[in-house]
Design an enzyme around this catalytic site. Structure first.
Site, PDB file in Angstrom:
ATOM      1  N   ARG A  70      27.235 -32.434  -7.976  1.00  0.00           N
ATOM      2  CA  ARG A  70      27.544 -33.095  -9.262  1.00  0.00           C
ATOM      3  C   ARG A  70      26.257 -33.466 -10.012  1.00  0.00           C
ATOM      4  O   ARG A  70      26.010 -34.604 -10.342  1.00  0.00           O
ATOM      5  CB  ARG A  70      28.412 -34.342  -9.054  1.00  0.00           C
ATOM      6  CG  ARG A  70      29.599 -34.212  -8.143  1.00  0.00           C
ATOM      7  CD  ARG A  70      30.772 -33.409  -8.676  1.00  0.00           C
ATOM      8  NE  ARG A  70      31.426 -33.885  -9.865  1.00  0.00           N
ATOM      9  CZ  ARG A  70      32.440 -34.750  -9.898  1.00  0.00           C
ATOM     10  NH1 ARG A  70      32.833 -35.311  -8.789  1.00  0.00           N
ATOM     11  NH2 ARG A  70      33.020 -35.089 -11.032  1.00  0.00           N
ATOM     12  N   LYS A  93      43.576 -40.575 -16.346  1.00  0.00           N
ATOM     13  CA  LYS A  93      42.306 -41.133 -15.849  1.00  0.00           C
ATOM     14  C   LYS A  93      41.140 -40.478 -16.596  1.00  0.00           C
ATOM     15  O   LYS A  93      40.249 -41.165 -17.093  1.00  0.00           O
ATOM     16  CB  LYS A  93      42.166 -40.864 -14.358  1.00  0.00           C
ATOM     17  CG  LYS A  93      40.763 -41.057 -13.808  1.00  0.00           C
ATOM     18  CD  LYS A  93      40.665 -40.831 -12.314  1.00  0.00           C
ATOM     19  CE  LYS A  93      40.401 -39.413 -11.929  1.00  0.00           C
ATOM     20  NZ  LYS A  93      38.992 -38.969 -12.024  1.00  0.00           N
ATOM     21  N   ASN A  94      41.162 -39.146 -16.694  1.00  0.00           N
ATOM     22  CA  ASN A  94      39.984 -38.436 -17.207  1.00  0.00           C
ATOM     23  C   ASN A  94      39.852 -38.479 -18.717  1.00  0.00           C
ATOM     24  O   ASN A  94      38.806 -38.113 -19.261  1.00  0.00           O
ATOM     25  CB  ASN A  94      39.963 -36.999 -16.682  1.00  0.00           C
ATOM     26  CG  ASN A  94      39.684 -36.984 -15.181  1.00  0.00           C
ATOM     27  OD1 ASN A  94      39.296 -38.007 -14.610  1.00  0.00           O
ATOM     28  ND2 ASN A  94      39.920 -35.862 -14.549  1.00  0.00           N
ATOM     29  N   CYS A 118      29.272 -36.428  -4.872  1.00  0.00           N
ATOM     30  CA  CYS A 118      30.445 -36.969  -4.201  1.00  0.00           C
ATOM     31  C   CYS A 118      30.950 -35.924  -3.228  1.00  0.00           C
ATOM     32  O   CYS A 118      30.297 -34.949  -2.928  1.00  0.00           O
ATOM     33  CB  CYS A 118      31.492 -37.352  -5.221  1.00  0.00           C
ATOM     34  SG  CYS A 118      32.110 -35.912  -6.012  1.00  0.00           S
ATOM     35  N   ASP A 161      41.121 -29.469 -10.381  1.00  0.00           N
ATOM     36  CA  ASP A 161      41.692 -30.697  -9.807  1.00  0.00           C
ATOM     37  C   ASP A 161      43.044 -30.447  -9.153  1.00  0.00           C
ATOM     38  O   ASP A 161      43.525 -31.281  -8.397  1.00  0.00           O
ATOM     39  CB  ASP A 161      41.836 -31.779 -10.883  1.00  0.00           C
ATOM     40  CG  ASP A 161      40.476 -32.268 -11.347  1.00  0.00           C
ATOM     41  OD1 ASP A 161      40.411 -32.970 -12.364  1.00  0.00           O
ATOM     42  OD2 ASP A 161      39.473 -31.911 -10.697  1.00  0.00           O
TER      43      ASP A 161
HETATM   44  C1  EPZ Z   1      35.323 -33.770 -14.957  1.00  0.00           C
HETATM   45  O1  EPZ Z   1      34.232 -33.921 -14.075  1.00  0.00           O
HETATM   46  C2  EPZ Z   1      36.483 -34.484 -14.283  1.00  0.00           C
HETATM   47  N1  EPZ Z   1      36.168 -35.899 -14.104  1.00  0.00           N
HETATM   48  C3  EPZ Z   1      36.744 -33.839 -12.917  1.00  0.00           C
HETATM   49  O2  EPZ Z   1      37.887 -34.484 -12.351  1.00  0.00           O
HETATM   50  C4  EPZ Z   1      37.074 -32.360 -13.131  1.00  0.00           C
HETATM   51  O3  EPZ Z   1      37.242 -31.745 -11.869  1.00  0.00           O
HETATM   52  C5  EPZ Z   1      35.915 -31.686 -13.886  1.00  0.00           C
HETATM   53  O4  EPZ Z   1      35.663 -32.385 -15.126  1.00  0.00           O
HETATM   54  C6  EPZ Z   1      36.224 -30.227 -14.210  1.00  0.00           C
HETATM   55  O5  EPZ Z   1      37.379 -30.142 -14.954  1.00  0.00           O
HETATM   56  C7  EPZ Z   1      36.300 -36.729 -15.147  1.00  0.00           C
HETATM   57  O6  EPZ Z   1      36.646 -36.328 -16.244  1.00  0.00           O
HETATM   58  C8  EPZ Z   1      35.990 -38.176 -14.883  1.00  0.00           C
HETATM   59  P1  EPZ Z   1      31.963 -30.817 -15.079  1.00  0.00           P
HETATM   60  P2  EPZ Z   1      32.737 -33.500 -14.552  1.00  0.00           P
HETATM   61  O7  EPZ Z   1      30.739 -31.430 -15.663  1.00  0.00           O
HETATM   62  O8  EPZ Z   1      32.560 -33.803 -15.989  1.00  0.00           O
HETATM   63  C9  EPZ Z   1      28.464 -28.548 -12.837  1.00  0.00           C
HETATM   64  C10 EPZ Z   1      39.094 -35.599 -10.694  1.00  0.00           C
HETATM   65  O9  EPZ Z   1      39.519 -35.232  -9.582  1.00  0.00           O
HETATM   66  N2  EPZ Z   1      27.544 -29.365 -13.631  1.00  0.00           N
HETATM   67  O10 EPZ Z   1      32.870 -30.019 -15.947  1.00  0.00           O
HETATM   68  O11 EPZ Z   1      31.768 -34.061 -13.596  1.00  0.00           O
HETATM   69  C11 EPZ Z   1      29.193 -29.401 -11.800  1.00  0.00           C
HETATM   70  O12 EPZ Z   1      28.389 -29.575 -10.654  1.00  0.00           O
HETATM   71  C12 EPZ Z   1      37.695 -35.232 -11.124  1.00  0.00           C
HETATM   72  O13 EPZ Z   1      39.766 -36.257 -11.542  1.00  0.00           O
HETATM   73  C13 EPZ Z   1      26.187 -29.077 -13.594  1.00  0.00           C
HETATM   74  O14 EPZ Z   1      25.749 -28.168 -12.903  1.00  0.00           O
HETATM   75  O15 EPZ Z   1      32.821 -31.918 -14.341  1.00  0.00           O
HETATM   76  C14 EPZ Z   1      30.421 -28.581 -11.522  1.00  0.00           C
HETATM   77  O16 EPZ Z   1      30.105 -27.565 -10.592  1.00  0.00           O
HETATM   78  C15 EPZ Z   1      36.949 -34.452 -10.056  1.00  0.00           C
HETATM   79  N3  EPZ Z   1      25.334 -29.849 -14.327  1.00  0.00           N
HETATM   80  C16 EPZ Z   1      30.729 -27.944 -12.881  1.00  0.00           C
HETATM   81  O17 EPZ Z   1      29.522 -28.054 -13.655  1.00  0.00           O
HETATM   82  C17 EPZ Z   1      25.781 -30.885 -15.116  1.00  0.00           C
HETATM   83  O18 EPZ Z   1      24.954 -31.538 -15.788  1.00  0.00           O
HETATM   84  C18 EPZ Z   1      31.859 -28.648 -13.639  1.00  0.00           C
HETATM   85  O19 EPZ Z   1      31.480 -29.968 -13.804  1.00  0.00           O
HETATM   86  C19 EPZ Z   1      27.167 -31.155 -15.142  1.00  0.00           C
HETATM   87  C20 EPZ Z   1      28.040 -30.384 -14.398  1.00  0.00           C
END
Ligand code: EPZ
Length: 418
Positions: free
Chosen positions: A121, A22-23, A116, A304
């Site tokens: 997020r 998916k990701n 979410c 995850d």
């Molecule tokens: C991706 O989400 C995945 N989703 C998530 O999987 C996964 O948990 C996550 O990466 C971490 O590995 C997809 O790929 C579609 P991040 P993403 O940006 O990109 C903070 C699942 O269950 N952050 O690495 O949204 C954020 O709040 C999903 O399949 C900021 O602060 O994750 C979080 O605390 C859930 N500012 C941390 O970074 C930003 O601009 C990690 O988020 C972006 C993120």
């Protein structure tokens, strides 16, 4: 809302097939926007999240053909640069499409992706990076408008190795003038898959999979076909399903190194795992041992898998401690596990789980995608019947989960799906 009705206490045995990731699929579908031609994608899982993403591409003007596991996307005649709010809100990761739209058209309009169930997020890292690339950003009444005459390569250091922000910078800078350097980039395998796909299209991306990624702007991409990597979180989920049911399962898997942190932790619980000829075998022990887990960016233990592993630990011998370092609200499943007799206390980022002999079936509610999967695994191991409601969360991210588990000997009935 739909439910799973699960008869517990059945050992899982046999071989299963893992679906496409998916990701990795979501950003790779976005690459088709960058190529003003036809992109053929294989191994894209047929789940709600990919369906929504393809619906947005159709709204933008793409022609999409699906047949026998192949998705053909012709984005020659895209005539819109705005992601509709009703689709934007259905899925957080649609923000990735914005990077691709800006990359090709130098403009995009989208609403703030919904926070979410696992945290706020925010997308500040994405927007700060866009500004560094010379993109002007204006926001009003919940809509973000991005516009520029040209995208200029820049040096971008991420405060946090955000997966989505790393992907968005890559997508937005493919046609930039000059070179973009990302430092403190995310190193997840899905980033490597995205870069492999884009490089096959003619992009120039170096360093994907490390924390320094260099993108040299090019003029044009070409039509290609690409098969997406397997879903490492689905693979981890099925390994944990084998573990929690004292089972013995296996599945073909092309890149076992993606699962290293999950495999090591399962071995610490006493599972015997073998990796041979691109196939993974798990034999669970009669009694699992408690282990401690800290979630970290790749190659650390994946966030995850946190809730899914927690369900395994509810019946392990001893006390386990989990620290969730990535998202601020990823323990909502705990209250539901307690209804099944789990002994789990949450203190901020930390969960303490005291193993119990057996869980008992109950009616529980999926709180989010991976929290829902955790409840399914708990239901597999529990005495009696478990009803997991609101499984739409689960159907978002797992292709035919109940079919795969039933093929391994589980007894799950899906009820009420629209
Ligand atoms: C991706 O989400 C995945 N989703 C998530 O999987 C996964 O948990 C996550 O990466 C971490 O590995 C997809 O790929 C579609 P991040 P993403 O940006 O990109 C903070 C699942 O269950 N952050 O690495 O949204 C954020 O709040 C999903 O399949 C900021 O602060 O994750 C979080 O605390 C859930 N500012 C941390 O970074 C930003 O601009 C990690 O988020 C972006 C993120």
């Amino acid at each position: 809302m739909a439910s799973y009705i699960i008869e517990g206490g059945r050992k899982l045995e046999g071989e299963v097939t893992i679906s496409g990731s998916k990701n990795a699929s979501l950003p790779i579908i976005a690459t088709s926007i960058l190529n003003a031609g036809t992109t053929k994608l294989y191994n894209i899982p047929n789940i709600h999240d990919t369906q929504i993403t393809l619906e947005i591409l159709k709204y933008l003007g793409c022609k999409i053909k699906k047949s026998h596991g192949k998705i053909e996307i012709n984005s020659k005649n895209i005539n819109k640069k705005e992601i509709p709010e009703h689709l934007m809100n259905q899925m957080r990761s649609t923000v990735i499409l914005a990077g691709a739209i800006i990359g090709r058209f130098k403009e995009a309009k989208f609403s703030y992706p919904g926070g979410c169930d696992i945290g706020a997020r925010p997308i500040d890292l994405h927007l700060n990076a866009f500004q560094k690339l010379g993109i002007n950003i204006s926001e009003n009444s919940g809509f973000i408008t991005c516009k520029c005459d040209k995208i200029i390569g820049a040096n971008i250091n991420l405060d946090f190795p955000s997966v989505g922000a790393t992907e968005n910078i890559i997508l937005a800078s493919i046609y930039a003038e000059g070179t973009t350097q990302i430092t403190n980039a995310a190193m997840e395998p899905e980033i490597v898959d995205l870069a492999k796909c884009l490089n096959k299209m003619g992009a120039k991306i170096e360093g994907a999979g490390t924390n320094e990624i260099k993108i040299t702007g090019v003029q044009k991409l070409k039509d290609i076909s690409y098969s997406v990597m397997e879903d490492r979180i689905e693979a981890g989920t099925l390994l944990c399903a084998g573990a929690i049911t004292c089972g013995n399962i296996s599945f073909p898997y092309r890149n076992p190194e993606h699962l290293t942190p999950i495999i090591h932790k399962l071995e610490e619980t006493g599972c015997n795992i073998k990796v041979e000829n691109k196939k993974i075998y798990l034999q669970a022990p009669k009694k699992l041992k408690a282990v401690d887990i800290k979630t970290l960016p790749y190659p650390g233990f994946p966030t995850d898998m946190q809730s899914i592993f927690a369900s395994v630990l509810t019946i392990a011998k001893g006390t386990s401690v989990i620290v969730e370092n990535i998202f601020e609200n990823r323990y909502r499943y705990a209250a539901e596990l307690k209804k099944m007799g789990a002994k789990i206390t949450i203190e901020g980022k930390t969960a303490v789980i005291k193993g119990v002999r057996k869980l008992s079936g109950a009616k529980v509610k999926s709180t989010d995608l991976r929290g829902g999967a955790c409840l399914v695994l708990a239901g597999l191991a529990a005495k009696g019947t478990t009803v997991v409601t609101d499984i739409e969360h689960i159907l978002r991210g797992y292709e035919g989960l109940e079919k795969k588990l039933n093929a391994l000997g589980a007894k799950i009935i899906k009820e009420g799906e629209k």
